[in-house]
Scaffold this motif. Structure first.
Motif, PDB file in Angstrom:
ATOM      1  N   ILE A   1       0.849  -1.206   0.000  1.00 25.93           N
ATOM      2  CA  ILE A   1       0.000   0.000   0.000  1.00 25.93           C
ATOM      3  C   ILE A   1       0.876   1.244   0.000  1.00 25.93           C
ATOM      4  O   ILE A   1       0.624   2.198  -0.744  1.00 25.93           O
ATOM      5  N   LEU A   2       1.926   1.265   0.828  1.00 30.54           N
ATOM      6  CA  LEU A   2       2.806   2.434   0.896  1.00 30.54           C
ATOM      7  C   LEU A   2       3.551   2.643  -0.419  1.00 30.54           C
ATOM      8  O   LEU A   2       3.804   3.775  -0.825  1.00 30.54           O
ATOM      9  N   LYS A   3       3.912   1.556  -1.111  1.00 32.62           N
ATOM     10  CA  LYS A   3       4.549   1.708  -2.424  1.00 32.62           C
ATOM     11  C   LYS A   3       3.581   2.361  -3.400  1.00 32.62           C
ATOM     12  O   LYS A   3       3.975   3.197  -4.224  1.00 32.62           O
ATOM     13  N   ASN A   4       2.305   1.971  -3.315  1.00 35.24           N
ATOM     14  CA  ASN A   4       1.271   2.602  -4.144  1.00 35.24           C
ATOM     15  C   ASN A   4       1.178   4.088  -3.824  1.00 35.24           C
ATOM     16  O   ASN A   4       1.134   4.942  -4.713  1.00 35.24           O
ATOM     17  N   ILE A   5       1.136   4.404  -2.524  1.00 38.24           N
ATOM     18  CA  ILE A   5       1.026   5.805  -2.090  1.00 38.24           C
ATOM     19  C   ILE A   5       2.226   6.605  -2.576  1.00 38.24           C
ATOM     20  O   ILE A   5       2.091   7.733  -3.051  1.00 38.24           O
ATOM     21  N   LEU A   6       3.437   6.022  -2.476  1.00 38.73           N
ATOM     22  CA  LEU A   6       4.638   6.722  -2.916  1.00 38.73           C
ATOM     23  C   LEU A   6       4.591   7.023  -4.416  1.00 38.73           C
ATOM     24  O   LEU A   6       4.974   8.109  -4.850  1.00 38.73           O
ATOM     25  N   SER A   7       4.085   6.064  -5.220  1.00 37.39           N
ATOM     26  CA  SER A   7       3.998   6.279  -6.668  1.00 37.39           C
ATOM     27  C   SER A   7       3.116   7.467  -6.994  1.00 37.39           C
ATOM     28  O   SER A   7       3.483   8.324  -7.808  1.00 37.39           O
ATOM     29  N   TYR A   8       1.932   7.551  -6.339  1.00 37.47           N
ATOM     30  CA  TYR A   8       1.027   8.664  -6.623  1.00 37.47           C
ATOM     31  C   TYR A   8       1.537   9.965  -6.009  1.00 37.47           C
ATOM     32  O   TYR A   8       1.343  11.044  -6.575  1.00 37.47           O
ATOM     33  N   THR A   9       2.227   9.885  -4.855  1.00 38.31           N
ATOM     34  CA  THR A   9       2.765  11.098  -4.229  1.00 38.31           C
ATOM     35  C   THR A   9       3.859  11.706  -5.097  1.00 38.31           C
ATOM     36  O   THR A   9       3.978  12.922  -5.218  1.00 38.31           O
ATOM     37  N   GLN A  10       4.672  10.858  -5.742  1.00 38.13           N
ATOM     38  CA  GLN A  10       5.725  11.360  -6.623  1.00 38.13           C
ATOM     39  C   GLN A  10       5.147  12.111  -7.808  1.00 38.13           C
ATOM     40  O   GLN A  10       5.774  13.032  -8.330  1.00 38.13           O
ATOM     41  N   LEU A  11       3.926  11.725  -8.233  1.00 37.89           N
ATOM     42  CA  LEU A  11       3.281  12.445  -9.330  1.00 37.89           C
ATOM     43  C   LEU A  11       2.930  13.871  -8.918  1.00 37.89           C
ATOM     44  O   LEU A  11       2.896  14.781  -9.748  1.00 37.89           O
ATOM     45  N   SER A  12       2.670  14.083  -7.615  1.00 37.77           N
ATOM     46  CA  SER A  12       2.294  15.410  -7.144  1.00 37.77           C
ATOM     47  C   SER A  12       3.490  16.358  -7.096  1.00 37.77           C
ATOM     48  O   SER A  12       3.330  17.566  -7.156  1.00 37.77           O
ATOM     49  N   GLY A  13       4.712  15.794  -6.968  1.00 36.78           N
ATOM     50  CA  GLY A  13       5.909  16.629  -6.936  1.00 36.78           C
ATOM     51  C   GLY A  13       6.160  17.320  -5.611  1.00 36.78           C
ATOM     52  O   GLY A  13       7.055  18.140  -5.503  1.00 36.78           O
ATOM     53  N   ASN A  14       5.356  17.011  -4.577  1.00 32.26           N
ATOM     54  CA  ASN A  14       5.529  17.639  -3.260  1.00 32.26           C
ATOM     55  C   ASN A  14       6.671  16.921  -2.527  1.00 32.26           C
ATOM     56  O   ASN A  14       6.519  15.800  -2.047  1.00 32.26           O
ATOM     57  N   LYS A  15       7.847  17.586  -2.427  1.00 31.20           N
ATOM     58  CA  LYS A  15       9.028  16.930  -1.861  1.00 31.20           C
ATOM     59  C   LYS A  15       8.827  16.531  -0.404  1.00 31.20           C
ATOM     60  O   LYS A  15       9.240  15.452   0.009  1.00 31.20           O
ATOM     61  N   ASP A  16       8.189  17.403   0.383  1.00 32.49           N
ATOM     62  CA  ASP A  16       7.977  17.078   1.803  1.00 32.49           C
ATOM     63  C   ASP A  16       7.130  15.828   1.964  1.00 32.49           C
ATOM     64  O   ASP A  16       7.426  14.960   2.784  1.00 32.49           O
ATOM     65  N   GLN A  17       6.035  15.746   1.153  1.00 31.01           N
ATOM     66  CA  GLN A  17       5.171  14.565   1.243  1.00 31.01           C
ATOM     67  C   GLN A  17       5.907  13.317   0.753  1.00 31.01           C
ATOM     68  O   GLN A  17       5.753  12.230   1.328  1.00 31.01           O
ATOM     69  N   ILE A  18       6.720  13.464  -0.293  1.00 28.28           N
ATOM     70  CA  ILE A  18       7.466  12.317  -0.816  1.00 28.28           C
ATOM     71  C   ILE A  18       8.413  11.781   0.252  1.00 28.28           C
ATOM     72  O   ILE A  18       8.490  10.578   0.504  1.00 28.28           O
ATOM     73  N   ILE A  19       9.133  12.698   0.912  1.00 29.66           N
ATOM     74  CA  ILE A  19      10.071  12.280   1.954  1.00 29.66           C
ATOM     75  C   ILE A  19       9.332  11.614   3.106  1.00 29.66           C
ATOM     76  O   ILE A  19       9.762  10.591   3.646  1.00 29.66           O
ATOM     77  N   SER A  20       8.156  12.166   3.474  1.00 27.88           N
ATOM     78  CA  SER A  20       7.369  11.607   4.573  1.00 27.88           C
ATOM     79  C   SER A  20       6.930  10.176   4.260  1.00 27.88           C
ATOM     80  O   SER A  20       7.055   9.278   5.093  1.00 27.88           O
TER      81      SER A  20
END
Length: 618
Positions: free
Chosen positions: A280-299
């Protein structure tokens, strides 16, 4: 973007219970309460085996514990079915841990035992699970053939609903009509046994089929009703998979997909479905990377690292427990064979060697899995390090800029204060000397005002940005206005201003941006012009581009200085050049925003020419 597949795990659980649907947590609690009142040894083994299978999705360590306990008791009681059921539990745990070969070996042993016992239901169930192992090993043909082998028996008991469902899910070559056929057969059998869990899984297959056909509205409606049904029966694991299906449905809408992925993660976390957290977290990371928000990606990366590290530790504990179990089993075997004849002892030694080889292979396999997790963690750490480097570079640039600006204010202020102090301490100065001092103070204040204006423009650009306001501009008049503002500087150095731009040349552009550039180029030309020199403003038009040049008669520049003109650097030069560097870097940025370019070169025989080109129309 991966999606969870619930049916595979259903195949491992459902043969042990059916009928009224209950949440897995409720079933575990009910079985644990029942265990306290079981008196018969055989029933006790059966209850432990059920607990082992119920725990496999929530806590594989507990599942392994109950499986090993059941196998030990069944062996002591000489209860073949209990031992086969325990092998089935342990094999399922090994399969979930990715130890496919070891799982296949135990499933095969359980299958042989069920055949001897003529337990046709469990023969079908284990055959199906072996098919799943081959599918995971990449041998699709072998896996599908095992499913067909079970289907050819013509059985119509509850296990067959899972066989048809699994065959439908695993065979990507099925036509839409064939897929619907197996869905209907699955539903019919599950309905006859009131197996609500499988009925919900069938609806997920229908959801996938509707998406494949492009019936998105119907698919979304079906998904919503199925989710409500899963919640009604407290099927937490099914709810997690259905939320994952929403993520798949909204895969082209990252924000919506992320919303449902987070809901799936929160539910899995709350209900302790730890095995689902990493995918699930890998899925979340894939979609978060699309947003380009570095803070969220790192989190999210940190959450994933933590989950993977925790899973790695559990894997190590799992290995230790299983090795310890194998050691105990081996020791028991040794003790039971001590009193046999010498031939049996020789066979025992051979068995120990084989067991040792198996353990070595098992440990090596687990080591490979552990290394894989470690490599993934290292890759995530590298990404975080690279992002930190980028932030450090940006911070260093800001520190350099602040240092330059502080120096530009400090130097003229110190000079002005010194002049004022000199005038205060020496009242005997002549009028001419006083006027000279006043002139120096006035020039210093004017320079500071100009620097202050540059800083304000910089802050306005960096924090709020300019609103582009195009209008028709007469370039000759623009430089006339700039010259009027800088008239005092021109007069002080007796510099002649020659505006040679034809009055008919116009450009559609932003006046505020363009005048900032014009004032800075003209101000720099005055600074570096000799006393009594001439500054020439010229303009040319080529197609849709207009080129404006500001030429002075100063000393010119070396190539190194020219290469650094339009960038800010702590090694740029004197304080005056610092201020010019900041202003010129802003000029470059403004001209680029207007769709043009800016450059500089030395003039012949002396002096420098600063030029920029902009479109004549928007």
């Amino acid at each position: 973007m991966s999606r969870l597949k619930p049916i595979l795990y259903l195949l491992l659980i459902l043969p042990f219970y059916g009928g009224k649907a209950q949440g897995q947590s409720n079933l575990i609690r009910a079985e644990q309460q029942k265990l306290h009142f079981v008196k018969d040894s055989i029933d006790y083994v059966n209850s432990i085996n059920r607990l082992g299978m119920l725990y496999h999705m929530k806590d594989v360590d507990s599942s392994l514990y109950y499986g090993m306990m059941a196998k030990d008791l069944a062996s002591k009681l000489q209860y073949p079915k209990g031992k086969a059921d325990a092998d089935n539990v342990i094999a399922s745990v090994l399969y979930i841990r990715g130890l496919y070969q070891e799982s296949l070996q135990l499933y095969t042993e359980a299958l042989s035992a069920y055949k001897v016992q003529k337990d046709t239901s469990n023969v079908s169930q284990v055959t199906m699970n072996i098919g799943n192992v081959y599918m995971s090993l990449g041998d699709t043909a072998k896996g599908l053939e095992l499913f067909r082998q079970v289907m050819r028996t013509g059985r119509t008991d509850s296990i067959m609903s899972l066989v048809y469902a699994n065959y439908c899910m695993s065979n990507s070559n099925l036509s839409d009509d064939s897929t619907q056929y197996y869905i209907n057969k699955t539903r019919k059998i599950a309905a006859s046994y009131k197996d609500y869990r499988v009925l919900i899984a069938v609806k997920e297959l229908e959801f996938d089929l509707l998406l494949k056909k492009g019936h998105n509205t119907e698919a979304l409606k079906l998904l919503g009703s199925t989710l409500a049904e899963a919640r009604k029966y407290e099927l937490d694991d099914q709810e997690i998979y259905l939320l994952s299906s929403y993520t798949t449905f909204y895969k082209n809408q990252p924000d919506s997909a992320l919303h449902y992925a987070w809901r799936s993660y929160q539910l899995a976390k709350k209900k302790d479905y730890v095995l689902e957290l990493i995918p699930i977290l890998k899925n979340i990371l894939s979609y978060t990377q699309l947003s380009g928000n570095k803070d969220q990606i790192i989190s999210v990366q940190q959450l994933l690292e933590s989950a993977m590290a925790e899973e790695n530790e559990k894997l190590k504990k799992f290995v230790g427990d299983y090795i310890k179990y194998n050691t105990i089993q081996r020791d028991n075997t040794v003790l039971s064979l001590v009193n046999k004849n010498s031939k049996t002892k020789i066979v025992l030694l051979i068995a120990i060697c084989v067991g040792g080889i198996f353990l070595l292979l098992f440990i090596y396999r687990l080591y490979q899995i552990s290394r894989k997790h470690q490599r993934e963690l290292e890759q995530l750490n590298l990404k975080v390090v690279e992002q930190n480097k980028t932030l450090q570079v940006n911070d260093e640039f800001k520190n350099k800029l602040f240092s330059i600006l502080a120096h530009d204010f400090r130097t003229p202020l110190i000079s002005t204060i010194s002049i004022a102090g000199l005038m205060k301490d020496n009242p005997e100065f002549t009028k001419a000397e006083m006027e000279q001092f006043y002139g120096d103070i006035e020039r210093q204040a004017s320079g500071m005002l100009e620097s202050f204006d540059t800083i304000l423009q910089w802050i306005k650009q960096q924090l709020s940005g300019y609103q582009y306001k195009p209008e028709v501009l007469v370039l000759h008049d623009l430089f006339g206005e700039s010259a009027a503002i800088l008239k005092q500087q021109l007069d002080a150095k007796k510099v002649t201003f020659s505006n040679q731009i034809p009055v008919h040349i116009t450009a559609t552009s932003d006046k505020e941006m363009l005048q900032f550039v014009n004032r800075n180029l003209l101000s720099n030309a005055i600074k570096f012009s000799p006393e009594g020199g001439t500054i020439v403003i010229s303009c040319g038009q080529d197609g849709n581009a207009i080129t404006v040049s500001v030429a002075d008669q100063g000393q010119g520049m070396d190539e190194q200085t020219i290469s650094k003109l339009f960038s800010v650097s702590s090694n740029f030069g004197s304080s005056t050049q610092h201020g010019a560097g900041i202003a010129l870097s802003m000029c470059k940025d403004f001209i680029q925003k207007l769709g043009g370019k800016i450059w500089a070169k030395n003039a012949a025989p002396n002096g420098a020419v600063f030029s920029y080109a902009i479109p004549s129309t928007v």
